[in-house]
Structures are given as structure tokens and as C-alpha cells.
Design a protein around this motif. Structure first.
Motif, PDB file in Angstrom:
ATOM      1  N   CYS A  31       0.862  -1.191   0.000  1.00  0.00           N
ATOM      2  CA  CYS A  31       0.000   0.000   0.000  1.00  0.00           C
ATOM      3  C   CYS A  31       0.899   1.242   0.000  1.00  0.00           C
ATOM      4  CB  CYS A  31      -0.937  -0.013   1.206  1.00  0.00           C
ATOM      5  SG  CYS A  31      -0.087   0.136   2.794  1.00  0.00           S
ATOM      6  N   ASP A  32       0.282   2.416  -0.138  1.00  0.00           N
ATOM      7  CA  ASP A  32       1.063   3.659  -0.205  1.00  0.00           C
ATOM      8  C   ASP A  32       1.934   3.862   1.029  1.00  0.00           C
ATOM      9  OD1 ASP A  32       0.288   4.538  -2.731  1.00  0.00           O
ATOM     10  OD2 ASP A  32      -1.559   5.427  -1.949  1.00  0.00           O
ATOM     11  N   THR A  33       1.385   3.600   2.214  1.00  0.00           N
ATOM     12  CA  THR A  33       2.137   3.807   3.455  1.00  0.00           C
ATOM     13  C   THR A  33       3.348   2.888   3.517  1.00  0.00           C
ATOM     14  OG1 THR A  33       0.047   4.359   4.534  1.00  0.00           O
ATOM     15  CG2 THR A  33       1.925   3.871   5.961  1.00  0.00           C
ATOM     16  N   CYS A  34       3.143   1.599   3.240  1.00  0.00           N
ATOM     17  CA  CYS A  34       4.253   0.637   3.292  1.00  0.00           C
ATOM     18  C   CYS A  34       5.262   0.910   2.176  1.00  0.00           C
ATOM     19  CB  CYS A  34       3.721  -0.792   3.195  1.00  0.00           C
ATOM     20  SG  CYS A  34       2.734  -1.291   4.609  1.00  0.00           S
TER      21      CYS A  34
ATOM     22  N   ARG B 214       6.019   3.889   0.909  1.00  0.00           N
ATOM     23  CA  ARG B 214       6.845   5.018   1.336  1.00  0.00           C
ATOM     24  C   ARG B 214       7.908   4.561   2.331  1.00  0.00           C
ATOM     25  NH1 ARG B 214       2.053   7.945   0.701  1.00  0.00           N
ATOM     26  NH2 ARG B 214       1.336   7.536   2.820  1.00  0.00           N
TER      27      ARG B 214
END
Length: 163
Positions: free
Chosen positions: A80-83, A85
Motif C-alpha cells: 500500500c502507499d504507506t508501506c 513510502r
């Protein structure tokens, strides 16, 4: 006062209107059921992050979907975007290139002499010439990705097994 009877044609028209209204209601209900079924199937196909297990947002899902042959690939399509980044930041701390991005070694010219896929040894001059393609035709060698020794071992195994 005498009771007036309704005209049979008006009665049939009222019945037809009621049937049409019931049919329209049934059509709306079927369309709603089908839309709910499609939404449930889409949610079942939605990928999840391998890091946290959370389902992808629509924008993230669209970003990792393959577009065409020439499109650049996402560096972490399974996160996902958080992981993603966090992974990119960790890679930058280690100063390693992220997959899909150019690294320091990416501009080195490719070695001209191929290597054997079996043992990793560089091809000899004779083997290299024997496995080179000639025009549009395929390589004349039976196993162009193997060096001479590995090719011989492969042929010996084939003969031993009767293939």
C-alpha cells in the motif's frame, strides 16, 4: 341513488398501469441486486498490502494495474502507499536503487559474451559462435543457453533416460 359501474376499459387500463408499475419495481430491484453483486465481486478482487494486510484504495489499485507494454512499473506493486513510502525510505537509507529506478550499475555496458544458465561459466569462443543466431533463424545449437560442458551433460542424461 344507483351505484355506477366502472367502465371495463378503464378497469383494464388501471390493471395495466398496476402491472407496469410492479414490473418497473421488479426491474429496479433486480438492477440493485446486480449492482450489489458486481460491487461485492470487485471488492473480492481488490488486492491487499502484503505489509499490513489492508486492502488497496482505488487510486493505489489503479496505480499498480498493468497499463500497456511501455508503461513504467510501480516499484512496489504488492504494498500500500504507506508501506511503499516506508520501503522506499529504507532503501534510500541503504542507498540501494529501488526496483524500476536506475542504479549506479545500470549504465554499464552489457557483457558481450554470454554465460551458461546451468553453471554460470562464460562461453568459449567456439561455443559462442556455435550458439549465435544467423539472420532471422533460431540458433543452430540444440541448447543455446548452455555452455559446451553442460550441453554435453544434458545430452548424456537424455541418452541415459532414452529421451
Amino acid at each position: 341513488m344507483p351505484k355506477l359501474r366502472k367502465d371495463p376499459r378503464a378497469f383494464k387500463a388501471d390493471e395495466a398501469k398496476a402491472r407496469a408499475a410492479a414490473y418497473q419495481t421488479e426491474l429496479r430491484r433486480a438492477a440493485q441486486e446486480q449492482a450489489a453483486k458486481k460491487a461485492a465481486e470487485r471488492e473480492a478482487r481488490r488486492p491487499g498490502c502484503t505489509g499490513r494486510g489492508a486492502k488497496f484504495t482505488d487510486t493505489r489499485w489503479q496505480a499498480v494495474e498493468p497499463k500497456d507494454w511501455g508503461a513504467t512499473k510501480d516499484s512496489h506493486p504488492h504494498l500500500c502507499d504507506t508501506c511503499k513510502r516506508a520501503a522506499v525510505a529504507a532503501a534510500q537509507e541503504r542507498q540501494e536503487p529501488v526496483r524500476g529506478e536506475a542504479g549506479a550499475d545500470d549504465f554499464r555496458p552489457a557483457p558481450e559474451r554470454p554465460v551458461c544458465t546451468g553453471c554460470g561459466a562464460a562461453f568459449t569462443e567456439e561455443r559462442w559462435k556455435a550458439t549465435k543466431r544467423v539472420g532471422w533463424t533460431a540458433s543452430p545449437a540444440k541448447h543455446p543457453s548452455l555452455c559446451g560442458d553442460c550441453d554435453q551433460r544434458f545430452e548424456d542424461l537424455n541418452r541415459a533416460w532414452g529421451a
